[in-house]
Design a protein around this motif. Structure first.
Motif, PDB file in Angstrom:
ATOM      1  N   MET A 158       0.830  -1.205   0.000  1.00  0.00           N
ATOM      2  CA  MET A 158       0.000   0.000   0.000  1.00  0.00           C
ATOM      3  C   MET A 158       0.865   1.255   0.000  1.00  0.00           C
ATOM      4  O   MET A 158       0.568   2.238  -0.695  1.00  0.00           O
ATOM      5  CB  MET A 158      -0.921   0.005   1.211  1.00  0.00           C
ATOM      6  CG  MET A 158      -1.916   1.171   1.215  1.00  0.00           C
ATOM      7  SD  MET A 158      -3.073   1.110   2.611  1.00  0.00           S
ATOM      8  CE  MET A 158      -1.943   1.434   3.975  1.00  0.00           C
ATOM      9  N   CYS A 208      -4.991  -0.337  -3.286  1.00  0.00           N
ATOM     10  CA  CYS A 208      -5.117   0.347  -2.003  1.00  0.00           C
ATOM     11  C   CYS A 208      -6.260  -0.250  -1.172  1.00  0.00           C
ATOM     12  O   CYS A 208      -6.102  -0.565   0.009  1.00  0.00           O
ATOM     13  CB  CYS A 208      -5.356   1.838  -2.233  1.00  0.00           C
ATOM     14  SG  CYS A 208      -5.493   2.789  -0.693  1.00  0.00           S
ATOM     15  N   CYS A 261      -5.450  -3.830   0.119  1.00  0.00           N
ATOM     16  CA  CYS A 261      -4.508  -3.816   1.243  1.00  0.00           C
ATOM     17  C   CYS A 261      -5.187  -3.362   2.526  1.00  0.00           C
ATOM     18  O   CYS A 261      -4.929  -3.919   3.612  1.00  0.00           O
ATOM     19  CB  CYS A 261      -3.319  -2.910   0.919  1.00  0.00           C
ATOM     20  SG  CYS A 261      -2.228  -3.543  -0.383  1.00  0.00           S
TER      21      CYS A 261
END
Length: 377
Positions: A55, A69, A72
């Motif tokens: 991330m 994103c 994660c």
């Protein structure tokens, strides 16, 4: 902290974590509860560090991929509470808490399932539950406090368990380690609330995991693997420290105990059965001694007790107390096997200036004399 620095920090922690676990894993009993739990904690922690690093990389050099994103964040928010729950389960087992573990498993499963649902719902645009992602930056949602509570409760509960079992734990291992393991994540989780873009909760748990690995290493160095009592090396070390602290006129007593006919138990029933007898013996001796007394396994079927006994009359009473505890155990229908001891004892006086090794030899010789007298009857 910029993304690259965070990635390097994660990489460093990952290397330390893997090295520490690789070093300790050979000393754990493969397949037992502690081994499995610590292995799960290690695997999940490794995945979380990797996900956090991915991330951070995703946020560096203007590389913004919302799918990466979001994935994660989902991994982190779902699995981080699982670490807390695993630690609580491990604490309950390690402290010998008198609670059925299946109850703990059910509670943990319900909390984990509820948290997973809320995390998934948080991904829905406009849901505003745990978090909101705006312009590739995560912000706290209206109900983030629920997530913080789910993280905190297992660690706080672990602290409560440690305090409840402090006296029992203190006889076999240092409860302060378990206290520190829970306190560090609690502080980190609270800090996470104010610094949302820092992985404080994860870092706190990683540091605590390394602490518990170091504690396990220490335990294997100073305790007997089977019974959890102090080993011969630590007995000698304790005696040396106690002798050094003695003032003129101070006394204490040492007792060497040997299980009668233990060899025949091993020969007849096997070593696994003999191991269970040794564990039961250690529990009997723990029950008969006070917190200030010292108890260890000298080797084989021999045990040592160092007690604050001041004269021969108190030695006689203490010896009788040990034999009464054996009689009580032997009268129990659930006993593993009948336990009887040969016991040698002696007072230590500072004026005699005996070394720890010589004092142990004396009580060992007297134990042997008691054993011979028993055989001659």
């Amino acid at each position: 902290m910029d993304p690259i620095t965070s990635v390097l920090t994660n990489a460093f922690l990952l290397i330390v974590l893997i090295s520490a676990y690789w070093y300790i894993r050979r000393q754990l009993t493969r397949g037992d509860f502690g081994h499995r739990t610590l292995r799960y904690i290690f695997i999940i922690t490794t995945v979380l560090l990797a996900a956090d690093a991915v991330m951070r990389i995703n946020h560096s050099y203007a590389i913004y991929n919302d799918a990466i994103c979001t994935t994660c964040i989902l991994i982190g928010c779902i699995m981080l509470p699982l670490l807390a729950l695993l630690w609580f389960i491990y604490t309950c087992r390690a402290t010998n808490l008198t609670i059925k573990l299946w109850i703990v498993y059910i509670i943990a499963a319900v909390i984990f399932a509820a948290n997973t649902v809320l995390v998934v719902l948080s991904v829905i645009p406009g849901a505003d539950i745990y978090f909101i992602i705006q312009n590739h930056v995560m912000h706290l949602g209206r109900f983030y406090f629920i997530y913080a509570a789910i993280l905190l409760i297992p660690f706080v509960a672990s602290l409560v368990v440690v305090f409840m079992q402090w006296k029992i734990m203190n006889r076999k291992r240092n409860p302060l380690t378990f206290f520190n393991f829970s306190m560090i994540p609690i502080v980190a989780i609270i800090g996470q609330y104010f610094f949302v873009n820092y992985s404080l909760s994860l870092m706190g748990i990683v540091v605590s995991f390394i602490i518990i690995i170091l504690d396990i290493q220490h335990q294997y160095a100073v305790t007997d693997f089977l019974t959890g009592l102090c080993n011969r090396r630590n007995i000698t070390k304790f005696l040396a420290a106690k002798i050094k602290e003695l003032r003129n006129g101070d006394k204490f007593a040492g007792f060497m105990l040997d299980i009668n006919n233990f060899k025949s138990i091993n020969d007849k029933y096997g070593h696994n059965f003999g191991d269970r007898v040794l564990i039961d013996v250690s529990n009997v001796l723990i029950g008969v001694t006070e917190k200030r007394d010292y108890i260890g396994r000298f080797g084989g079927d021999e045990f040592v007790i160092i007690a604050d006994v001041k004269n021969e009359e108190e030695i006689v009473r203490f010896t009788a107390k040990i034999r009464q505890a054996c009689d009580k155990y032997n009268s129990n229908e659930n006993k593993t096997h009948t336990i009887e001891f040969s016991i040698g004892s002696a007072l230590y006086e500072k004026a005699e200036a005996l070394t720890p090794t010589r004092f142990l030899e004396i009580i060992d010789d007297r134990m042997y004399i008691d054993k011979q007298s028993t055989k001659s009857i």
